[in-house]
Design an enzyme around this catalytic site. Structure first.
Site, PDB file in Angstrom:
ATOM      1  N   THR A 106     -63.298 -71.230 -54.972  1.00 55.07           N
ATOM      2  CA  THR A 106     -63.385 -72.076 -53.812  1.00 55.07           C
ATOM      3  C   THR A 106     -63.948 -71.231 -52.577  1.00 55.07           C
ATOM      4  O   THR A 106     -65.129 -71.411 -52.028  1.00 55.07           O
ATOM      5  CB  THR A 106     -62.219 -72.767 -53.239  1.00 55.07           C
ATOM      6  OG1 THR A 106     -61.961 -73.624 -54.197  1.00 55.07           O
ATOM      7  CG2 THR A 106     -62.247 -73.301 -51.808  1.00 55.07           C
ATOM      8  N   LYS A 128     -58.702 -75.892 -53.999  1.00 50.94           N
ATOM      9  CA  LYS A 128     -57.713 -75.289 -54.475  1.00 50.94           C
ATOM     10  C   LYS A 128     -58.008 -74.496 -55.685  1.00 50.94           C
ATOM     11  O   LYS A 128     -57.185 -74.319 -56.708  1.00 50.94           O
ATOM     12  CB  LYS A 128     -56.265 -76.083 -54.578  1.00 50.94           C
ATOM     13  CG  LYS A 128     -55.920 -76.780 -53.507  1.00 50.94           C
ATOM     14  CD  LYS A 128     -54.494 -76.870 -53.423  1.00 50.94           C
ATOM     15  CE  LYS A 128     -53.952 -77.693 -52.166  1.00 50.94           C
ATOM     16  NZ  LYS A 128     -54.373 -76.936 -50.813  1.00 50.94           N
ATOM     17  N   CYS A 129     -59.243 -74.172 -55.849  1.00 53.55           N
ATOM     18  CA  CYS A 129     -59.743 -73.439 -57.023  1.00 53.55           C
ATOM     19  C   CYS A 129     -60.063 -71.852 -56.939  1.00 53.55           C
ATOM     20  O   CYS A 129     -60.354 -71.627 -55.405  1.00 53.55           O
ATOM     21  CB  CYS A 129     -61.018 -74.131 -57.395  1.00 53.55           C
ATOM     22  SG  CYS A 129     -62.039 -73.365 -58.785  1.00 53.55           S
ATOM     23  N   GLY A 130     -59.959 -70.918 -57.794  1.00 51.13           N
ATOM     24  CA  GLY A 130     -60.344 -69.367 -57.629  1.00 51.13           C
ATOM     25  C   GLY A 130     -61.624 -69.351 -56.904  1.00 51.13           C
ATOM     26  O   GLY A 130     -61.708 -68.332 -56.772  1.00 51.13           O
TER      27      GLY A 130
END
EC number: 1.11.1.9
Length: 170
Positions: free
Chosen positions: A47, A43-45
Site C-alpha cells: 500500500t 491494508k496491504c504490504g
C-alpha cells in the site's frame, strides 16, 4: 454494464462504473486520456509504496491527459475491509490522492466487475488472466485499449517510461 448485451465492449470507454458514493460514471469521459487502472487496498504490504508513487505520477502528468483510476478490492486476504467511501477517504487523506477512487469491486471470479473482465481478457499473463494480488496495474491508451499489464511487484514509478510513451502517441 457495457455497450449492449449483444455487442462486446471494445474499449474501456464503453463501460459504466460507480464512483465511491455509488453514482454511475460513464468511462467515455476519459476518451483521449492515458489511464492507469489499479486495484487498490489499504491494508496491504504494498500500500505505502504504491499509493505514494501513484500520487507522485498523478501530480507529474495530470495536466498531460493522464488519469489514475483506483478500484478498491477486498478479494485478497480482505485487505480492503471498509466501505468504498472509507477507501476513498484513506487514499485522499493519507496519500493526498487527487485521482478518482471508485466503488469497491471484485476483480476475479464470476462476479468480477465487467471492466475488469475486459482488462484481464485484453492482457492475460502467461499464468492466465486472473489477477494475482492487490495493485495490479493496467496501462490504457487514449483510444481505450489496454497497452500493458503490470503485476504487484512492478512499482508505479518503474512504468513511467511507458506512461510517457503512451502520452506521446497520437
Amino acid at each position: 454494464m457495457g455497450a449492449s448485451a449483444s455487442v462486446p465492449e471494445r474499449s474501456v470507454h464503453q463501460f459504466t462504473v460507480k464512483d465511491s458514493s455509488g453514482k454511475d460514471l460513464n468511462m467515455s469521459i476519459y476518451q483521449g486520456k492515458v489511464l492507469l487502472i489499479v486495484n487498490v487496498a489499504s491494508k496491504c504490504g504494498f500500500t505505502e509504496t504504491n499509493y505514494t508513487q501513484l500520487t507522485e505520477l498523478y501530480r507529474k502528468y495530470k495536466d498531460q491527459d493522464f488519469e489514475i483510476l483506483a478500484f478498491p478490492c477486498n478479494q485478497f486476504l480482505y485487505q480492503e475491509p471498509g466501505t468504498s467511501q472509507e477507501a476513498h477517504e484513506f487514499a485522499c487523506e493519507r496519500f493526498k490522492a487527487e485521482y478518482p477512487v471508485f466503488q469497491k469491486v471484485r476483480v476475479n471470479g464470476q462476479n468480477a466487475a465487467p471492466i475488469y473482465k475486459f482488462l484481464k481478457a485484453s492482457k492475460p499473463t502467461f499464468l492466465g488472466s486472473r489477477i494475482k494480488w492487490n495493485f495490479t496495474k493496467f496501462l490504457v491508451g487514449k483510444d481505450g485499449l489496454v497497452i500493458d499489464r503490470y503485476g504487484t511487484m512492478v512499482t508505479p514509478l518503474s512504468i513511467e517510461k511507458d506512461i510517457k510513451k503512451a502520452l506521446e502517441d497520437a
